[in-house]
Design a protein around this motif. Structure first.
Motif, PDB file in Angstrom:
ATOM      1  N   HIS A   1      38.612  57.957  84.501  1.00 52.31           N
ATOM      2  CA  HIS A   1      38.767  57.964  83.000  1.00 52.31           C
ATOM      3  C   HIS A   1      38.534  56.405  82.773  1.00 52.31           C
ATOM      4  CE1 HIS A   1      40.181  61.447  82.229  1.00 52.31           C
ATOM      5  NE2 HIS A   1      40.843  61.479  84.335  1.00 52.31           N
ATOM      6  N   ARG A   2      38.008  56.505  81.347  1.00 50.58           N
ATOM      7  CA  ARG A   2      37.329  54.263  81.268  1.00 50.58           C
ATOM      8  C   ARG A   2      37.531  54.928  79.494  1.00 50.58           C
ATOM      9  NH1 ARG A   2      33.586  55.521  85.286  1.00 50.58           N
ATOM     10  NH2 ARG A   2      34.138  53.431  87.136  1.00 50.58           N
ATOM     11  N   PHE A   3      37.729  54.016  78.511  1.00 51.83           N
ATOM     12  CA  PHE A   3      37.761  53.521  77.751  1.00 51.83           C
ATOM     13  C   PHE A   3      37.897  52.131  77.186  1.00 51.83           C
ATOM     14  CE2 PHE A   3      40.417  57.616  78.558  1.00 51.83           C
ATOM     15  CZ  PHE A   3      39.612  58.324  76.757  1.00 51.83           C
ATOM     16  N   ARG A   4      37.097  51.685  76.136  1.00 51.88           N
ATOM     17  CA  ARG A   4      36.685  50.711  75.396  1.00 51.88           C
ATOM     18  C   ARG A   4      37.662  50.311  73.870  1.00 51.88           C
ATOM     19  NH1 ARG A   4      31.579  49.740  74.937  1.00 51.88           N
ATOM     20  NH2 ARG A   4      31.681  49.419  72.467  1.00 51.88           N
ATOM     21  N   THR A   5      38.337  49.764  73.917  1.00 51.00           N
ATOM     22  CA  THR A   5      39.086  49.895  72.808  1.00 51.00           C
ATOM     23  C   THR A   5      38.335  48.081  72.093  1.00 51.00           C
ATOM     24  OG1 THR A   5      40.545  50.285  73.290  1.00 51.00           O
ATOM     25  CG2 THR A   5      41.328  49.299  70.846  1.00 51.00           C
ATOM     26  N   ASP A   6      37.534  47.781  70.729  1.00 50.61           N
ATOM     27  CA  ASP A   6      37.321  47.066  70.016  1.00 50.61           C
ATOM     28  C   ASP A   6      38.522  46.269  69.457  1.00 50.61           C
ATOM     29  OD1 ASP A   6      35.043  47.103  71.786  1.00 50.61           O
ATOM     30  OD2 ASP A   6      34.770  48.710  70.581  1.00 50.61           O
ATOM     31  N   ILE A   7      38.491  45.062  68.482  1.00 46.87           N
ATOM     32  CA  ILE A   7      38.839  44.882  68.239  1.00 46.87           C
ATOM     33  C   ILE A   7      38.869  43.484  67.427  1.00 46.87           C
ATOM     34  CG2 ILE A   7      41.887  44.007  66.983  1.00 46.87           C
ATOM     35  CD1 ILE A   7      41.265  45.441  70.846  1.00 46.87           C
ATOM     36  N   ARG A   8      38.468  42.991  66.229  1.00 46.83           N
ATOM     37  CA  ARG A   8      37.699  42.044  65.173  1.00 46.83           C
ATOM     38  C   ARG A   8      38.429  41.942  64.098  1.00 46.83           C
ATOM     39  NH1 ARG A   8      32.765  40.079  64.762  1.00 46.83           N
ATOM     40  NH2 ARG A   8      32.176  39.032  62.816  1.00 46.83           N
ATOM     41  N   ASN A   9      38.889  40.687  64.446  1.00 49.33           N
ATOM     42  CA  ASN A   9      39.636  40.160  62.978  1.00 49.33           C
ATOM     43  C   ASN A   9      39.160  39.090  62.092  1.00 49.33           C
ATOM     44  OD1 ASN A   9      41.865  38.273  61.647  1.00 49.33           O
ATOM     45  ND2 ASN A   9      41.724  36.899  62.402  1.00 49.33           N
ATOM     46  N   LEU A  10      39.419  39.714  60.644  1.00 50.34           N
ATOM     47  CA  LEU A  10      38.487  40.029  59.681  1.00 50.34           C
ATOM     48  C   LEU A  10      39.277  38.863  58.617  1.00 50.34           C
ATOM     49  CD1 LEU A  10      37.122  43.318  58.399  1.00 50.34           C
ATOM     50  CD2 LEU A  10      36.169  41.465  60.252  1.00 50.34           C
ATOM     51  N   HIS A  11      40.714  38.336  58.582  1.00 50.63           N
ATOM     52  CA  HIS A  11      41.373  37.138  58.011  1.00 50.63           C
ATOM     53  C   HIS A  11      40.182  36.203  58.329  1.00 50.63           C
ATOM     54  CE1 HIS A  11      44.395  39.461  56.948  1.00 50.63           C
ATOM     55  NE2 HIS A  11      45.166  40.614  57.985  1.00 50.63           N
ATOM     56  N   ALA A  12      40.827  35.058  57.495  1.00 47.90           N
ATOM     57  CA  ALA A  12      40.374  33.592  57.766  1.00 47.90           C
ATOM     58  C   ALA A  12      41.673  32.672  57.737  1.00 47.90           C
ATOM     59  CB  ALA A  12      39.958  32.905  55.857  1.00 47.90           C
ATOM     60  N   PHE A  13      42.692  33.421  58.855  1.00 51.09           N
ATOM     61  CA  PHE A  13      43.691  32.526  59.711  1.00 51.09           C
ATOM     62  C   PHE A  13      44.035  33.759  60.703  1.00 51.09           C
ATOM     63  CE2 PHE A  13      45.319  35.853  56.129  1.00 51.09           C
ATOM     64  CZ  PHE A  13      46.039  35.795  57.274  1.00 51.09           C
ATOM     65  N   PRO A  14      44.312  33.139  61.855  1.00 52.39           N
ATOM     66  CA  PRO A  14      44.526  34.372  63.545  1.00 52.39           C
ATOM     67  C   PRO A  14      45.524  34.642  63.530  1.00 52.39           C
ATOM     68  CG  PRO A  14      45.414  31.781  63.258  1.00 52.39           C
ATOM     69  CD  PRO A  14      45.139  31.919  62.246  1.00 52.39           C
ATOM     70  N   VAL A  15      45.197  35.621  64.001  1.00 50.36           N
ATOM     71  CA  VAL A  15      46.195  36.802  64.299  1.00 50.36           C
ATOM     72  C   VAL A  15      46.742  37.141  66.096  1.00 50.36           C
ATOM     73  CG1 VAL A  15      46.201  39.312  63.801  1.00 50.36           C
ATOM     74  CG2 VAL A  15      45.721  38.232  61.913  1.00 50.36           C
ATOM     75  N   ALA A  16      48.282  37.732  66.128  1.00 49.06           N
ATOM     76  CA  ALA A  16      48.506  37.962  67.379  1.00 49.06           C
ATOM     77  C   ALA A  16      48.418  39.429  66.674  1.00 49.06           C
ATOM     78  CB  ALA A  16      50.071  36.926  67.001  1.00 49.06           C
ATOM     79  N   LEU A  17      47.919  40.201  67.785  1.00 50.08           N
ATOM     80  CA  LEU A  17      48.417  41.779  67.825  1.00 50.08           C
ATOM     81  C   LEU A  17      48.493  41.605  70.023  1.00 50.08           C
ATOM     82  CD1 LEU A  17      47.087  44.059  67.298  1.00 50.08           C
ATOM     83  CD2 LEU A  17      45.313  43.805  68.088  1.00 50.08           C
ATOM     84  N   GLN A  18      49.202  42.751  69.208  1.00 49.86           N
ATOM     85  CA  GLN A  18      49.692  43.382  70.212  1.00 49.86           C
ATOM     86  C   GLN A  18      49.050  44.649  71.115  1.00 49.86           C
ATOM     87  OE1 GLN A  18      54.684  44.776  71.629  1.00 49.86           O
ATOM     88  NE2 GLN A  18      54.330  43.789  73.282  1.00 49.86           N
ATOM     89  N   LEU A  19      48.161  44.627  71.890  1.00 46.51           N
ATOM     90  CA  LEU A  19      47.694  46.099  72.106  1.00 46.51           C
ATOM     91  C   LEU A  19      48.344  47.254  72.907  1.00 46.51           C
ATOM     92  CD1 LEU A  19      44.671  47.386  70.690  1.00 46.51           C
ATOM     93  CD2 LEU A  19      44.241  46.922  73.186  1.00 46.51           C
ATOM     94  N   LEU A  20      48.384  47.962  72.242  1.00 48.88           N
ATOM     95  CA  LEU A  20      49.195  49.019  72.848  1.00 48.88           C
ATOM     96  C   LEU A  20      48.250  50.467  73.951  1.00 48.88           C
ATOM     97  CD1 LEU A  20      52.544  49.672  71.529  1.00 48.88           C
ATOM     98  CD2 LEU A  20      52.606  48.583  73.039  1.00 48.88           C
ATOM     99  N   ASP A  21      48.381  50.361  74.737  1.00 46.28           N
ATOM    100  CA  ASP A  21      47.857  51.814  75.614  1.00 46.28           C
ATOM    101  C   ASP A  21      48.677  52.578  76.951  1.00 46.28           C
ATOM    102  OD1 ASP A  21      45.692  53.387  75.569  1.00 46.28           O
ATOM    103  OD2 ASP A  21      44.240  52.286  76.087  1.00 46.28           O
ATOM    104  N   ARG A  22      48.482  53.649  77.505  1.00 45.79           N
ATOM    105  CA  ARG A  22      49.167  54.464  78.001  1.00 45.79           C
ATOM    106  C   ARG A  22      48.371  54.911  79.301  1.00 45.79           C
ATOM    107  NH1 ARG A  22      50.887  59.610  75.262  1.00 45.79           N
ATOM    108  NH2 ARG A  22      49.035  59.806  75.702  1.00 45.79           N
ATOM    109  N   LEU A  23      48.472  54.863  80.553  1.00 41.26           N
ATOM    110  CA  LEU A  23      47.922  55.352  81.723  1.00 41.26           C
ATOM    111  C   LEU A  23      48.880  56.481  82.158  1.00 41.26           C
ATOM    112  CD1 LEU A  23      46.546  52.361  81.679  1.00 41.26           C
ATOM    113  CD2 LEU A  23      46.272  52.681  84.223  1.00 41.26           C
TER     114      LEU A  23
END
Length: 565
Positions: free
Chosen positions: A477-499
């Motif tokens: 099983h393979r999944f790709r998650t694409d993330i893009r920040n459209l803000h004009a300032f930096p963003v901290a993101l925690q991405l959760l997934d499950r195996l």
């Protein structure tokens, strides 16, 4: 001012015990020689202080009274029926020697509920309901008449048929009249529902007409060797009173640094049967109805499950002697089966772990009548500098949510309650918090952020059957998650997934080499849940790959099962 001291008389002791014997409640008592009979003095008290808990209240009343010399029974006739006799306590002081005897809580004479204003409003609403019903009957009658006329023959008596224009005018007149009557009836029904609701609210506030409000009477035995001025303080616990916390959390991200204002509020409701007028109110975070000691777990026996024996097939009726033998055998079989059954698990109440206690003194005096009214009070407000972070679980929802976390200051805990959330001046929704002690970390979600785009797509999925010499199936099983920040300032993101995880040795799960290495394993002690902590610059895009391989015996079918949290 002298403080009340116990008297010292055996007759007085006997009389006081006679008063309190039904309740088993003994107050400070003295032993002085006094007359066998005492004067009765009725006095009115006022509520000075209410200590309100989330599930009960302690009411404190006070009164000042001039006592002549001798032994007396001071009667307080205005205590509610919800007063707990076992919690009744009395303290007294005076400008001379004063002795307290026993205290008795009796049933008083029921006083009539007298509220002329509410009674008048209720009468007016009932008259309005009757007038509305008359108008509805009239409209229904007119509608029925129009319908009967529409079903008749509109042709004139001379027998000549109506022309097309006359027919259309008749149809149009019937339609307009019917529509107007339907609108009128609909409005009258809406008015009827509103009046009925108002009548129900008034009846709940004042009870049925002619109803009487039962009261309790507290009889306090006192003795004064000489005339004096005395002050009595009576306290008791009542049910039917409570308060619940509500919080306002306002997050502002428009300044140089984010700021979060947390406001504590209390919603007070009391249905004790007595009105609190101009009373000092103190809110406590203690729960008096909660257990005071930790529960003791029961014993548990672990054994193998044995299926119950099959039910016997129905048989023809047997003689009485045979039926008796069959009954004995069935009883023995049920006893043996009961011995084999596993004992049921006993549910235990959970003890709150927070050891902190806080009291909030409400400024000024509060007037709160007994009823369904709920009063909102502001308790306190604090401003925090939160840490902002986005969180997302694209396996369940491809949306990034803004989260603010901070450390609670002071010793006052946050009780479980509802939080009204605002972000940059806009209301975004409601949430709930659990019990949080001072010094613990608080995490609040502040809604979706549409300018952080997340997409999770499945990649190549490979399934291979066992070969000639193999006995296991394999699936990748393979999944790709694409993330893009459209803000004009930096963003901290925690991405959760499950195996998936396996507790069966026959099922093997391994991560594939192309999987992005997670930063956190077993998030919040949830097995198989992983997280990546990403820092996204303005307009930056990143990709995360989740990939694993499963092997299991040929001929078996895999079934995912959620684990308890």
């Amino acid at each position: 001012m002298a403080t009340a001291r116990p008297a010292s008389s055996l007759p007085r002791l006997g009389r006081a015990l006679g008063l309190i014997a039904p309740l088993g409640l003994i107050a400070p008592l003295g032993l002085a020689a006094v007359p066998a009979h005492a004067a009765t003095i009725e006095a009115r008290s006022r509520i000075e202080r209410v200590t309100l808990y989330p599930d009960a209240a302690i009411v404190t009343r006070s009164l000042s009274i001039d006592l002549p010399a001798g032994s007396h029974d001071v009667l307080l006739p205005d205590l509610p029926m919800t007063a707990d006799p076992a919690s009744l306590r009395v303290e007294a002081s005076g400008n001379g020697r004063l002795m307290l005897g026993g205290i008795d809580l009796r049933m008083g004479v029921a006083e009539a509920r007298a509220d002329a204003e509410l009674e008048a409003r209720l009468k007016a609403k009932r008259e309005a309901r009757d007038r509305n019903a008359d108008r509805m009957d009239s409209a229904e009658t007119r509608k029925a008449m129009v319908q009967r006329l529409a079903q008749g023959d509109p042709a004139p008596k001379d027998g000549r048929p109506l022309d097309l224009e006359s027919w259309l005018n008749a149809v149009d007149a019937v339609g307009k009249t019917t529509q107007a009557l339907n609108d009128e009836i609909r409005g009258l029904r809406i008015e009827e529902a509103r009046i009925v609701e108002e009548i129900a609210a008034l009846e709940a506030a004042i009870g049925e007409p002619g109803a009487r409000n039962p009261r309790r009477v507290a009889a306090i035995a006192v003795e004064a060797p000489e005339a004096l001025r005395a002050t009595l303080t009576v306290s008791y616990r009542v049910a039917g009173a409570s308060w619940r916390p509500v919080y306002d959390a306002r997050l502002d991200t428009r300044g140089a640094k984010p700021a979060l204002e947390l406001t504590r509020r209390a919603l007070i409701r009391q249905r004790t049967g007595e009105d609190w007028r101009e009373a000092k109110v103190v809110l406590s975070t203690l729960r008096v109805q909660r257990g005071t000691a930790a529960p003791v777990p029961g014993s548990e026996r672990l054994g193998f499950h044995e299926p119950p024996p099959p039910r016997p097939l129905p048989m023809a009726a047997a003689p009485a002697s045979d039926q008796l033998a069959m009954g004995e055998r069935e009883e023995r079989r049920q006893r043996i089966a009961a011995e084999r059954m596993e004992p049921a698990e006993e549910q235990q109440a959970q003890l709150a772990t927070s050891p902190f206690h806080a009291e909030f003194m409400v400024p000024g005096n509060i007037t709160l009548p007994s009823g369904n009214e709920e009063r909102s009070l502001r308790l306190a407000g604090e401003v925090f500098e939160p840490k902002l972070q986005h969180k997302a679980a694209p396996l369940l929802d491809p949306t990034a949510y803004l989260e603010a976390s901070f450390t609670l200051k002071g010793d006052a805990p946050l009780l479980p309650g509802e939080v009204l959330l605002s972000r940059d001046g806009a209301f975004i929704g409601r949430a709930r918090v659990h019990a949080i002690a001072g010094g613990d970390r608080v995490e609040l979600g502040f809604g979706a952020d549409e300018r952080v785009k997340i997409t999770r797509v499945p990649l190549q999925r490979e399934a291979r059957d066992p070969g000639i010499f193999g006995s296991n199936r394999t699936e990748d099983h393979r999944f790709r998650t694409d993330i893009r920040n459209l803000h004009a300032f930096p963003v901290a993101l925690q991405l959760l997934d499950r195996l998936p995880i396996s507790e069966d040795q026959a099922i093997s799960i391994e991560r594939l080499p192309e999987m992005t290495r997670p930063d956190v394993e077993n998030v919040e002690d949830r097995r198989g849940v992983v997280a990546w902590n990403l820092a996204l610059a303005p307009q930056e895009a990143k990709a995360i790959v989740t990939a694993w391989r499963v092997r299991w015996p040929q001929g078996k079918t895999l079934r995912p099962q959620p684990l308890p949290r």
